[in-house]
Enzyme design. Structure first.
Site, PDB file in Angstrom:
ATOM      1  N   SER A 199      59.610 -33.029  56.734  1.00  0.00           N
ATOM      2  CA  SER A 199      61.050 -33.017  56.990  1.00  0.00           C
ATOM      3  C   SER A 199      61.737 -34.361  56.781  1.00  0.00           C
ATOM      4  CB  SER A 199      61.322 -32.530  58.413  1.00  0.00           C
ATOM      5  OG  SER A 199      60.670 -33.355  59.361  1.00  0.00           O
ATOM      6  N   HIS A 217      59.457 -25.824  58.084  1.00  0.00           N
ATOM      7  CA  HIS A 217      60.548 -25.977  57.121  1.00  0.00           C
ATOM      8  C   HIS A 217      60.348 -25.160  55.852  1.00  0.00           C
ATOM      9  CE1 HIS A 217      62.910 -29.293  58.954  1.00  0.00           C
ATOM     10  NE2 HIS A 217      61.765 -29.571  59.531  1.00  0.00           N
ATOM     11  N   LYS A 230      64.837 -22.266  61.834  1.00  0.00           N
ATOM     12  CA  LYS A 230      65.471 -22.770  60.616  1.00  0.00           C
ATOM     13  C   LYS A 230      65.926 -21.630  59.717  1.00  0.00           C
ATOM     14  CE  LYS A 230      62.759 -26.899  61.277  1.00  0.00           C
ATOM     15  NZ  LYS A 230      62.232 -26.448  62.597  1.00  0.00           N
TER      16      LYS A 230
END
Length: 564
Positions: A321, A349, A381
């Site tokens: 990230s 992610h 996310k």
């Protein structure tokens, strides 16, 4: 519970990092042209795209990290040095009460106690972070979609405290949220389904899964997650951070070895430390460094006793990230099979953001989910919700249900949140009868490539893989961290800026997160303002010399699998 040998995707000997190339090969990277042409282009100062498409890879793997210019690096160190000197001067003035001291201190009657507030440890917070504190913790008062509304605030004591003006900054372009597929919204099928479940089940469960907090919705979610990932079983947790930090200690302990990427998330680091296992760090995405640690672990065993390790667990992330890089998963799996280690993959992610149908980095590389022993991810996310999951063999999930602290002691996921995840996941899988999910995945990929390409053309140094929706833009100097964030907000664009100690001291950056909710018009507006601020703050450092991440003097790696 050692994995059985066999099934390695490449049994023949290949060059470092599994590369078989027509062009120049250096430490596992293939130049995009022949050696002579590459040298000529380098002399001409052209951009070289560093690629890899060797025997282990079914698709091009393009990742670039441009070297920090020497002058910029020197000026960055000087800037931190000047800030440190002024920090000590201000601490001196505070000590003699010439300058007012705002930070937490002990009361007079506690002066003889052992210090509760470590003065030296707070030095950075007092003297560096406070200068740019206004760039963080900005409260928003809307859905974190493509645009957000931000509450305006002011500080009259140099960022020690803030007062709200009562004004709302409307329609700020959101370039910081992890809303990759655009499901964080207050309209549409997800909102309607969550509202219906809220009426039926309420907001909270008020119990753990093992007691009376196991709803039919939780069971439905876990079955859906298992199908989505292509694994035997899955388990959902109420918090993404705790999914890592509380489950790793349940899997390994004393006498086990953890091999962790140097840029792993804090949740992985904390989980590894809490486990009591021995931890060794390998260089970021560097397969030679990882194999060297694996070899040493097999040859030498545990310190002092030289007994074999009970387990060897490799910890990696799908997308990192802060770097925007993608794990070299085919090579990690090949090494894991060769040395009979276990693999823990954090797809926080990458799930939803990578792969033709959004199934993460495993699908992105066209690999078999069974080759990953522990598949972890979050719903915070791409799914616009909260919580996390772990997927894998049924035996693994059954074990975690009774041994994971997160499963035994933590309250269950909120029913409306569960429904948000179920509805968004079905949309991605196409089970809602529409092609919206597939279109969102494709739109994110197009936005990512377009945004990265335009930033490179402008002359910025950006890190990471060309397919990663996390886009770090390098700022370097400490003064430019705050200046960039403030200038962008003046232009109605919200960005995330990051500096030391979250990054190396000379690698401060702005981090953009792309979303399928971003239209081309929104991205063009953001790019126009970024270009303008880049000229204003002189941030266009690129000299078009891309440096391979793995360009380090390690021995070459081979991936032929050993048989028992």
């Amino acid at each position: 519970m050692r994995p059985e040998p066999g099934g390695c995707c490449c049994r023949r000997t290949v060059r470092a990092n599994g590369c078989v190339a027509n062009g120049e090969v250096r430490n596992g990277y293939v130049r995009s042209s022949a050696a002579a042409a590459a040298a000529a282009a380098a002399a001409a100062g052209q951009i070289h795209h560093v690629t890899q498409n060797g025997g282990l890879y079914k698709r091009p793997f393009n990742e670039a990290f441009e070297e920090t210019p020497m002058l910029v690096a020197v000026l960055t160190y000087v800037g931190y040095g000047v800030l440190t000197l002024f920090g000590y001067l201000r601490d001196f003035l505070r000590y003699w009460r010439i300058e007012k001291c705002h930070h937490a201190t002990e009361r007079e009657e506690q002066k003889d106690f052992v210090s509760l507030y470590q003065d030296f440890e707070n030095f950075y917070t007092r003297n560096l972070y406070m200068r740019i504190r206004d760039n963080w913790n900005r409260p928003i008062c809307s859905v974190p979609g493509a645009r957000v509304d931000i509450m305006e605030r002011q500080s009259h004591d140099y960022n020690w405290s803030f007062k709200y003006t009562g004004n709302i900054i409307k329609g700020v372009i959101n370039m910081g949220s992890y809303n990759y597929l655009g499901f964080a919204r207050n309209t549409g099928s997800c909102q309607e389904a969550a509202a219906k479940v809220l009426e039926e089940y309420g907001a909270g469960v008020c119990s753990t899964r093992q007691e009376i907090g196991n709803l039919d919705k939780h069971e439905e979610l876990e079955e859906l997650v298992a199908r989505f990932l292509g694994v035997e079983a899955a388990m959902a947790y109420g918090m993404g951070f705790a999914t890592n930090s509380m489950n790793i200690p349940a899997l390994v302990g004393k006498g086990c070895l953890i091999l962790s990427d140097e840029l792993n998330h804090a949740s992985l680091v904390l989980g590894a430390r809490l486990s009591g296992a021995t931890i060794r760090i390998f260089k970021h995405n560097n397969m030679q460094s990882l194999e060297k640690l694996l070899k040493d672990a097999i040859v030498y065993g545990q310190p002092r006793t030289r007994r074999p390790w009970k387990k060897i667990l490799i910890l990696v992330e799908g997308i990192y990230s802060m770097e925007g890089s993608i794990v070299r998963l085919p090579e990690v799996i090949a090494l894991k099979k060769k040395y009979k280690a276990y693999l823990y993959l954090d797809e926080a992610h990458s799930i939803g953001a990578l792969g033709p149908t959004g199934r993460g980095v495993v699908e992105y590389f066209g690999l078999d989910p069974e080759d990953v022993d522990v598949m972890m991810g979050t719903f915070t996310k791409s799914f616009g919700a909260s919580g996390g999951y772990i997927g894998g063999k049924k035996e693994l999930i059954d074990y975690l249900r009774t041994h994971s602290h997160s499963a035994v002691y933590a309250t269950s996921l909120s029913p409306p949140v569960v429904e948000q995840i179920i509805t968004s996941m079905k949309c991605i899988m196409g089970q809602d009868g529409t092609s919206l999910g597939k279109e969102c995945v494709q739109q994110l990929a197009e936005n990512t490539r377009y945004f990265r390409r335009r930033l490179k053309e402008m002359g910025f140094i950006i890190y990471g893989n060309e397919d990663s929706p996390v886009v770090p833009l390098m700022l370097y100097m400490p003064a430019k961290i705050g200046a960039f964030g403030r200038e962008m907000l003046k232009r109605n664009i919200g960005v995330v800026v990051v500096g030391f100690p979250a990054t190396p001291i000379i690698e401060s950056r702005a981090r953009f997160c792309l979303s399928a909710a971003h239209t081309k018009e929104i991205l063009d507006t953001a790019l126009k303002e970024i270009d303008e601020v880049g000229d204003l703050l002189q941030l266009k450092y690129s000299r078009h010399r891309l440096v391979p991440l793995l360009d380090r003097p390690f021995d070459e790696t081979t991936y032929e699998e050993t048989e028992d």
